[in-house]
Motif scaffolding. Structure first.
Motif, PDB file in Angstrom:
ATOM      1  N   ARG A   1     112.978-116.358 121.185  1.00 39.01           N
ATOM      2  CA  ARG A   1     111.807-115.597 121.622  1.00 39.01           C
ATOM      3  C   ARG A   1     110.632-115.742 120.657  1.00 39.01           C
ATOM      4  NH1 ARG A   1     113.681-111.311 125.099  1.00 39.01           N
ATOM      5  NH2 ARG A   1     115.094-112.349 126.559  1.00 39.01           N
ATOM      6  N   ASP A   2     110.668-116.735 119.761  1.00 43.00           N
ATOM      7  CA  ASP A   2     109.616-116.862 118.754  1.00 43.00           C
ATOM      8  C   ASP A   2     108.241-117.069 119.376  1.00 43.00           C
ATOM      9  OD1 ASP A   2     111.539-116.588 116.836  1.00 43.00           O
ATOM     10  OD2 ASP A   2     111.709-118.726 116.392  1.00 43.00           O
ATOM     11  N   LEU A   3     108.178-117.784 120.508  1.00 47.23           N
ATOM     12  CA  LEU A   3     106.898-118.081 121.146  1.00 47.23           C
ATOM     13  C   LEU A   3     106.634-117.206 122.364  1.00 47.23           C
ATOM     14  CD1 LEU A   3     106.970-122.001 121.010  1.00 47.23           C
ATOM     15  CD2 LEU A   3     105.821-120.427 119.444  1.00 47.23           C
ATOM     16  N   GLN A   4     107.473-116.208 122.581  1.00 45.86           N
ATOM     17  CA  GLN A   4     107.356-115.370 123.770  1.00 45.86           C
ATOM     18  C   GLN A   4     106.006-114.655 123.822  1.00 45.86           C
ATOM     19  OE1 GLN A   4     109.421-114.743 126.566  1.00 45.86           O
ATOM     20  NE2 GLN A   4     107.499-113.752 127.138  1.00 45.86           N
ATOM     21  N   ARG A   5     105.450-114.598 125.014  1.00 50.27           N
ATOM     22  CA  ARG A   5     104.151-113.964 125.227  1.00 50.27           C
ATOM     23  C   ARG A   5     104.347-112.518 125.700  1.00 50.27           C
ATOM     24  NH1 ARG A   5      99.046-116.529 126.787  1.00 50.27           N
ATOM     25  NH2 ARG A   5     100.214-118.493 126.868  1.00 50.27           N
ATOM     26  N   TYR A   6     103.575-111.585 125.098  1.00 51.41           N
ATOM     27  CA  TYR A   6     103.567-110.179 125.495  1.00 51.41           C
ATOM     28  C   TYR A   6     102.123-109.767 125.769  1.00 51.41           C
ATOM     29  CZ  TYR A   6     108.313-110.045 123.573  1.00 51.41           C
ATOM     30  OH  TYR A   6     109.639-110.290 123.319  1.00 51.41           O
ATOM     31  N   ASP A   7     101.938-108.791 126.669  1.00 50.71           N
ATOM     32  CA  ASP A   7     100.579-108.320 126.909  1.00 50.71           C
ATOM     33  C   ASP A   7     100.242-107.195 125.930  1.00 50.71           C
ATOM     34  OD1 ASP A   7     101.803-106.029 127.826  1.00 50.71           O
ATOM     35  OD2 ASP A   7     101.023-106.164 129.868  1.00 50.71           O
TER      36      ASP A   7
ATOM     37  N   VAL B   1     106.893-112.957 132.078  1.00 48.04           N
ATOM     38  CA  VAL B   1     107.802-113.947 132.650  1.00 48.04           C
ATOM     39  C   VAL B   1     107.150-114.567 133.882  1.00 48.04           C
ATOM     40  CG1 VAL B   1     109.852-112.760 131.791  1.00 48.04           C
ATOM     41  CG2 VAL B   1     109.028-112.278 134.090  1.00 48.04           C
ATOM     42  N   VAL B   2     107.526-115.810 134.162  1.00 50.57           N
ATOM     43  CA  VAL B   2     106.937-116.565 135.270  1.00 50.57           C
ATOM     44  C   VAL B   2     108.050-117.295 136.008  1.00 50.57           C
ATOM     45  CG1 VAL B   2     105.162-118.225 135.925  1.00 50.57           C
ATOM     46  CG2 VAL B   2     104.922-116.958 133.800  1.00 50.57           C
ATOM     47  N   GLY B   3     107.932-117.370 137.329  1.00 46.61           N
ATOM     48  CA  GLY B   3     108.940-118.075 138.107  1.00 46.61           C
ATOM     49  C   GLY B   3     108.370-118.654 139.384  1.00 46.61           C
ATOM     50  N   CYS B   4     109.256-119.237 140.188  1.00 52.13           N
ATOM     51  CA  CYS B   4     108.854-119.902 141.427  1.00 52.13           C
ATOM     52  C   CYS B   4     109.773-119.521 142.581  1.00 52.13           C
ATOM     53  CB  CYS B   4     108.903-121.423 141.267  1.00 52.13           C
ATOM     54  SG  CYS B   4     107.608-122.107 140.224  1.00 52.13           S
ATOM     55  N   VAL B   5     109.210-119.599 143.776  1.00 53.01           N
ATOM     56  CA  VAL B   5     109.991-119.584 145.012  1.00 53.01           C
ATOM     57  C   VAL B   5     110.008-121.030 145.507  1.00 53.01           C
ATOM     58  CG1 VAL B   5     110.128-118.743 147.389  1.00 53.01           C
ATOM     59  CG2 VAL B   5     109.334-117.216 145.563  1.00 53.01           C
ATOM     60  N   PRO B   6     111.053-121.801 145.164  1.00 53.34           N
ATOM     61  CA  PRO B   6     111.101-123.209 145.574  1.00 53.34           C
ATOM     62  C   PRO B   6     111.476-123.315 147.054  1.00 53.34           C
ATOM     63  CG  PRO B   6     112.536-122.745 143.668  1.00 53.34           C
ATOM     64  CD  PRO B   6     112.194-121.451 144.316  1.00 53.34           C
ATOM     65  N   TYR B   7     110.765-124.173 147.789  1.00 57.30           N
ATOM     66  CA  TYR B   7     111.050-124.312 149.214  1.00 57.30           C
ATOM     67  C   TYR B   7     110.855-125.754 149.661  1.00 57.30           C
ATOM     68  CZ  TYR B   7     106.110-124.779 150.553  1.00 57.30           C
ATOM     69  OH  TYR B   7     104.824-125.245 150.715  1.00 57.30           O
ATOM     70  N   ARG B   8     111.393-126.041 150.850  1.00 59.86           N
ATOM     71  CA  ARG B   8     111.190-127.331 151.499  1.00 59.86           C
ATOM     72  C   ARG B   8     111.247-127.103 153.005  1.00 59.86           C
ATOM     73  NH1 ARG B   8     117.108-130.176 150.189  1.00 59.86           N
ATOM     74  NH2 ARG B   8     118.336-128.894 151.638  1.00 59.86           N
ATOM     75  N   TYR B   9     110.752-128.073 153.761  1.00 58.71           N
ATOM     76  CA  TYR B   9     110.836-128.012 155.216  1.00 58.71           C
ATOM     77  C   TYR B   9     111.975-128.906 155.690  1.00 58.71           C
ATOM     78  CZ  TYR B   9     106.310-125.657 155.461  1.00 58.71           C
ATOM     79  OH  TYR B   9     105.284-124.754 155.328  1.00 58.71           O
ATOM     80  N   LYS B  10     112.772-128.384 156.604  1.00 55.57           N
ATOM     81  CA  LYS B  10     113.854-129.154 157.199  1.00 55.57           C
ATOM     82  C   LYS B  10     113.603-129.267 158.696  1.00 55.57           C
ATOM     83  CE  LYS B  10     118.879-129.610 157.267  1.00 55.57           C
ATOM     84  NZ  LYS B  10     120.167-129.037 156.790  1.00 55.57           N
TER      85      LYS B  10
ATOM     86  N   GLY C   1     110.707-116.784 130.428  1.00 57.64           N
ATOM     87  CA  GLY C   1     109.618-116.345 129.575  1.00 57.64           C
ATOM     88  C   GLY C   1     108.430-117.292 129.556  1.00 57.64           C
ATOM     89  N   TRP C   2     107.243-116.708 129.638  1.00 60.27           N
ATOM     90  CA  TRP C   2     105.984-117.451 129.502  1.00 60.27           C
ATOM     91  C   TRP C   2     105.637-117.464 128.023  1.00 60.27           C
ATOM     92  CZ3 TRP C   2     100.697-115.143 131.449  1.00 60.27           C
ATOM     93  CH2 TRP C   2      99.666-116.044 131.150  1.00 60.27           C
ATOM     94  N   GLU C   3     105.490-118.657 127.444  1.00 68.44           N
ATOM     95  CA  GLU C   3     105.308-118.773 126.004  1.00 68.44           C
ATOM     96  C   GLU C   3     103.855-119.076 125.641  1.00 68.44           C
ATOM     97  OE1 GLU C   3     108.382-121.344 124.484  1.00 68.44           O
ATOM     98  OE2 GLU C   3     109.900-119.823 124.923  1.00 68.44           O
ATOM     99  N   ILE C   4     103.513-118.831 124.380  1.00 70.91           N
ATOM    100  CA  ILE C   4     102.110-118.834 123.964  1.00 70.91           C
ATOM    101  C   ILE C   4     101.504-120.226 123.884  1.00 70.91           C
ATOM    102  CG2 ILE C   4     102.322-116.659 122.716  1.00 70.91           C
ATOM    103  CD1 ILE C   4     102.593-118.230 120.128  1.00 70.91           C
TER     104      ILE C   4
ATOM    105  N   GLU D   1     106.724-108.109 132.867  1.00 75.55           N
ATOM    106  CA  GLU D   1     105.673-108.340 133.854  1.00 75.55           C
ATOM    107  C   GLU D   1     105.905-109.733 134.416  1.00 75.55           C
ATOM    108  OE1 GLU D   1     101.459-106.450 133.749  1.00 75.55           O
ATOM    109  OE2 GLU D   1     101.365-108.358 132.675  1.00 75.55           O
ATOM    110  N   GLY D   2     106.289-109.799 135.696  1.00 74.74           N
ATOM    111  CA  GLY D   2     106.684-111.067 136.292  1.00 74.74           C
ATOM    112  C   GLY D   2     105.664-111.609 137.273  1.00 74.74           C
ATOM    113  N   TYR D   3     105.369-112.898 137.150  1.00 75.49           N
ATOM    114  CA  TYR D   3     104.471-113.611 138.062  1.00 75.49           C
ATOM    115  C   TYR D   3     105.295-114.645 138.818  1.00 75.49           C
ATOM    116  CZ  TYR D   3     100.827-111.782 134.924  1.00 75.49           C
ATOM    117  OH  TYR D   3     100.019-110.971 134.164  1.00 75.49           O
TER     118      TYR D   3
END
Length: 209
Positions: free
Chosen positions: A48-54, A61-70, A101-104, A145-147
């Motif tokens: 967590r040395d580079l972890q970003r805090y507000d 934290v940041v993530g994705c909803v991965p999708y595809r078309y079938k 984690g979103w890092e600096i 705080e998640g995006y």
């Protein structure tokens, strides 16, 4: 945002070259530009040395909803159906979307792509930001705080950094709603669905003109 792309290259560290070479053999040479401004390693970051805090002390934290078309065939017509990629939790039996984690030293978009590669072994075109949620960690008394972003997948790797600790599975929308264990990720999924439904309506109207 119309799309965000990132180019990946392998560092010259001998201890990871043998592990990563099968992955990069599948990447077309045109993906790697002549000049690389940033290098994104395919080895999971730890610590967590580079972890970003507000300013309030919330972990970012940041993530994705991965999708595809079938494509689906039926009654002489062709339709397309959205599939979503879920991964197993490292602890417990639940399923969720990739996030971390979103890092600096990186942008929010870079963090979203990195975490998705590390945890799910996929990448592609980063699309709309779906929103921001605050939630409390189950293991720690820390507010996060998640995006979340939509990610249209165009590369799926057979080997990835967390392949030995996570499983991944493509599922339909109804199953994703049922098995995703985090309430805030389910809300992000509904935002994603609403955006894609509106996009489909615009496409249909344009075709009818």
């Amino acid at each position: 945002m119309t799309g965000f792309s990132v180019s990946l290259i392998v560092s010259n560290l001998s201890n990871v070259a043998s592990y990563l070479s099968p992955i990069f053999e599948t990447i077309p040479s045109k993906v790697v530009p002549a000049q690389i401004e940033k290098v994104v390693s395919l080895v999971s970051r730890t610590g967590r040395d580079l972890q970003r805090y507000d300013n309030a002390g919330y972990r970012q934290v940041v993530g994705c909803v991965p999708y595809r078309y079938k494509k689906r065939q039926g009654n002489g017509t062709e339709s397309k159906e959205i599939e979503l990629l879920l991964i197993s939790a490292q602890k417990g039996k639940g399923m969720l979307f990739p996030k971390g984690g979103w890092e600096i030293d990186e942008s929010m978009e870079e963090a979203a792509l990195r975490e998705t590669i590390e945890e799910a072994g996929v990448t592609g075109e980063l699309e709309e930001r779906l929103g921001k949620w605050q939630y409390k960690s189950k293991r720690q008394s820390v507010i996060h705080e998640g995006y979340m972003f939509a990610l249209r997948v165009d590369q799926e790797y057979e080997r990835w950094p967390e392949a030995e600790t996570r499983q991944r599975r493509w599922v339909g929308l109804d199953e994703a709603r049922e098995v995703c264990q985090n309430w805030w990720m389910r809300e992000a999924l509904e935002v994603f669905v609403n955006l894609k439904c509106k996009a489909e309506e615009v496409e249909i109207e344009a075709n009818d003109v």
